[in-house]
Write a protein that holds these residues in place. Sequence first.
Motif, PDB file in Angstrom:
ATOM      1  N   ARG A  61     -34.948  25.101  91.436  1.00 51.39           N
ATOM      2  CA  ARG A  61     -34.478  25.381  90.073  1.00 51.39           C
ATOM      3  C   ARG A  61     -33.943  24.127  89.413  1.00 51.39           C
ATOM      4  N   THR A  93     -30.435  29.150  81.419  1.00 50.17           N
ATOM      5  CA  THR A  93     -30.742  30.537  81.776  1.00 50.17           C
ATOM      6  C   THR A  93     -29.488  31.356  82.036  1.00 50.17           C
ATOM      7  N   GLU A  94     -28.360  30.684  82.248  1.00 51.13           N
ATOM      8  CA  GLU A  94     -27.067  31.354  82.408  1.00 51.13           C
ATOM      9  C   GLU A  94     -25.995  30.409  81.897  1.00 51.13           C
ATOM     10  N   PRO A 106     -34.678  27.032  82.574  1.00 48.70           N
ATOM     11  CA  PRO A 106     -35.991  27.588  82.921  1.00 48.70           C
ATOM     12  C   PRO A 106     -37.026  26.469  83.023  1.00 48.70           C
TER      13      PRO A 106
END
Length: 151
Positions: A61, A93-94, A106
Amino acid sequence: MILCSIADLYKYCDMDPGLAMAAEFIGCEDLDSYVSGRHFIDDDVYVIIEDQVGKGTKGARLEAHKRYIDIQFCLAGEDTIGIKPVAECGEPTEPYSEEKDIMFFPGEATEWVTVNRGTCVVIFPEDAHAPLAGNGPVRKAVFKVRDRRIV
């Protein structure tokens, strides 16, 4: 991002006093003898020794930090690390975790570098990175240096 031999890390020490401290520590300490976990060198510099297994390029990631510069290299094995400028990553993404100084993005990296026992990568807050994108077991040292460019 800087990819260099560990022996050449000293060339970049003028960029930040913490880089100089980490480079000196790398040159003087037997990191192979350190147990997994976090080891503090100074209020602004610490190293995390970790034993991990690579996730492959599809499983790694993209992450970034706001307060710390990373210096990553392997004590055993080899790691592939993806790189992509944070400015090109879009929205996280968070939400950013202030406590852990991390945010995730992402997508995939646009560049891949390989680090091993002889090389290191210096990753700045403006660099998103996807560590552990290699395959197989790896023992890593991840130095965290508080970025003094941040006021």
